[in-house]
Motif scaffolding. Structure first.
Motif, PDB file in Angstrom:
ATOM      1  N   ILE A  40       0.869  -1.171   0.000  1.00 15.88           N
ATOM      2  CA  ILE A  40       0.000   0.000   0.000  1.00 15.88           C
ATOM      3  C   ILE A  40       0.912   1.228   0.000  1.00 15.88           C
ATOM      4  O   ILE A  40       1.664   1.451   0.953  1.00 15.88           O
ATOM      5  CB  ILE A  40      -0.923   0.049   1.232  1.00 15.88           C
ATOM      6  CG1 ILE A  40      -1.974  -1.053   1.146  1.00 15.88           C
ATOM      7  CG2 ILE A  40      -1.608   1.405   1.340  1.00 15.88           C
ATOM      8  CD1 ILE A  40      -3.051  -0.814   0.115  1.00 15.88           C
ATOM      9  N   ILE A 120      -8.603  -0.771   2.154  1.00 14.13           N
ATOM     10  CA  ILE A 120      -7.326  -1.394   2.504  1.00 14.13           C
ATOM     11  C   ILE A 120      -7.553  -2.658   3.321  1.00 14.13           C
ATOM     12  O   ILE A 120      -6.908  -3.691   3.101  1.00 14.13           O
ATOM     13  CB  ILE A 120      -6.431  -0.402   3.265  1.00 14.13           C
ATOM     14  CG1 ILE A 120      -5.995   0.735   2.338  1.00 14.13           C
ATOM     15  CG2 ILE A 120      -5.204  -1.108   3.835  1.00 14.13           C
ATOM     16  CD1 ILE A 120      -5.263   1.851   3.049  1.00 14.13           C
ATOM     17  N   THR A 124      -6.478  -6.413   2.231  1.00 12.15           N
ATOM     18  CA  THR A 124      -5.601  -7.187   3.120  1.00 12.15           C
ATOM     19  C   THR A 124      -6.207  -8.551   3.428  1.00 12.15           C
ATOM     20  O   THR A 124      -5.530  -9.582   3.351  1.00 12.15           O
ATOM     21  CB  THR A 124      -5.345  -6.418   4.422  1.00 12.15           C
ATOM     22  OG1 THR A 124      -4.758  -5.151   4.117  1.00 12.15           O
ATOM     23  CG2 THR A 124      -4.414  -7.192   5.347  1.00 12.15           C
TER      24      THR A 124
END
Length: 407
Positions: A40, A120, A124
């Protein structure tokens, strides 16, 4: 192409050993046998010189990059490449980069930032579903961690810190891993340095369902039941219990330097340097015993020392009721300590002299009690508490409390 090196055929070999073996013996297969690395990157402007087989990332100190998948691959590969000169060709690995536009990265719109965080988290979880997810991965998504980090992001409080997800850079100013945070709180707040030293990550971060996720260790993760109104309730919890976290980590570093320095002054075991002496006098035997005790606490008792120093500094009455544990009694000290720690080494009081006093007192205590001291001694919380009570009632302990209160 020979795929006889596929890792599933060798279950007894660890993941790191498998990477090492592939890189050294089958580097051309690394691309096919590894899931790759996913990053990221907060701001697309950090991506410089992007080509099909290489990329350069800039401004890493200002905008840390998170490895959300493949952190173990990255560390194991770097270790192997740094240690080996027998790799016949250049191994390649799949690299995914997730980033946001400059405008999205710098926005202060709460809804946009929340949407980014959710995205995010979804990425993940999706990328890590095919491998065992660790306790830190699960714990990071808990309401407790999100509330701690929300306090840090708001900047409304004088003392804050951030808990980093696994793979994210840890070591910056006031950024800690979830496991390190839990262990240091277990040491200074719960006053269990033995447990903090020996407990495993999975045990200290054990959680229970159903949603929302809650940690089992309520004495470490306080206030999980009332996070509906974090702006009011949890700020009080933070002030009372977590204000000294930054100073505790700073103190941990200071204790490490102190112990390393003291170990250099401690003489080696006489049997190593005077083999011709077959019998020591009673006085020599006593000094040898004291030296071994010093070595033991300096090598194995650092969490032990941290817990006692924090106890002395906080003036935290463990026997009082919850209502008596006011924010003024604990958080004001935490705020003061945090300011001191921001300047580098804590210098408001002579920590090294206090540590020296505690070290000398510990030697005196163990000799008087005729205790056997080894690394296991410092894993038992009862041993710490018995010494703490003895020290608090000793002349050295009274002096230490007085110095810590002067601030």
């Amino acid at each position: 192409m020979d795929f006889s090196n596929t890792r599933k055929c060798r279950p007894e070999i660890s993941f790191t050993d498998s990477i090492n073996n592939t890189l050294k013996n089958y580097p051309e297969q690394f691309w096919f046998l590894n899931n790759g690395i996913s990053l990221i990157v907060p701001d697309e402007s950090q991506i410089s010189n992007l080509e099909y087989d290489k990329v350069k990332l800039v401004s890493l100190s200002e905008h840390p990059v998170s490895v959300i998948n493949g952190a173990q691959t990255l560390s194991a590969a770097l270790m192997t490449l740094n240690q080996s000169d027998r790799i016949s060709s250049n191994p390649q690995v799949l690299l995914r980069i997730y980033t946001f536009s400059d405008a999205l990265h710098r926005t202060k719109d709460c809804n946009v930032n929340k949407a980014k965080a959710v995205m995010i988290d979804e990425i993940t979880r999706a990328l890590n579903r095919q491998k065992p997810i660790g306790a830190e991965d699960i714990g990071y998504a808990s309401p407790f961690v999100k509330t701690i980090n929300a306090i840090d992001e708001s900047k409304h409080m004088p003392i804050t810190f951030r808990l980093a997800r696994r793979g994210e850079f840890v070591g910056g100013k006031h950024v800690y891993s979830l496991t390190s945070f839990a262990k240091i709180v277990e040491a200074y707040l719960v006053q269990n340095p033995g447990t903090a030293r020996s407990i495993s990550r999975n045990t200290i971060l054990k959680n229970e369902g159903p949603e929302p996720l809650k940690f089992t260790h309520r004495s470490i993760f306080i206030g999980q039941e009332k996070l509906d109104d974090p702006d009011v309730y949890f700020q009080d919890v933070f002030n009372i219990h977590y204000a000294p976290v930054n100073f505790a980590f700073s103190l941990k570093d200071t204790i490490g330097k102190f112990c390393s320095s003291e170990l250099k002054k401690t003489p080696n075991d006489k049997s190593d340097i005077t083999n011709e002496i077959n019998h020591e006098s009673a006085e020599d035997q006593e000094e040898s015993k004291k030296d071994q005790i010093r070595k033991s606490i300096l090598n194995n008792g650092r969490t032990f020392l941290l817990a006692l120093m924090m106890y002395l500094g906080s003036n935290y009455n463990r026997n009082s009721t919850t209502s008596d544990k006011s924010a003024a009694n604990y958080s004001e000290w935490g705020e003061w300590a945090n300011v001191s720690g921001d300047k580098g080494e804590p210098t408001e009081f002579d920590i090294h002299r206090l540590l020296q006093d505690i070290e000398n007192s510990f030697v005196e205590y163990t000799v008087k009690k005729n205790l056997a001291i080894d690394s296991n001694f410092f894993k038992i919380d009862r041993n710490y508490r018995e010494f703490r009570e003895w020290y608090l009632h000793s002349p050295a302990g009274h002096d230490s409390i007085g110095i810590m209160k002067q601030r």
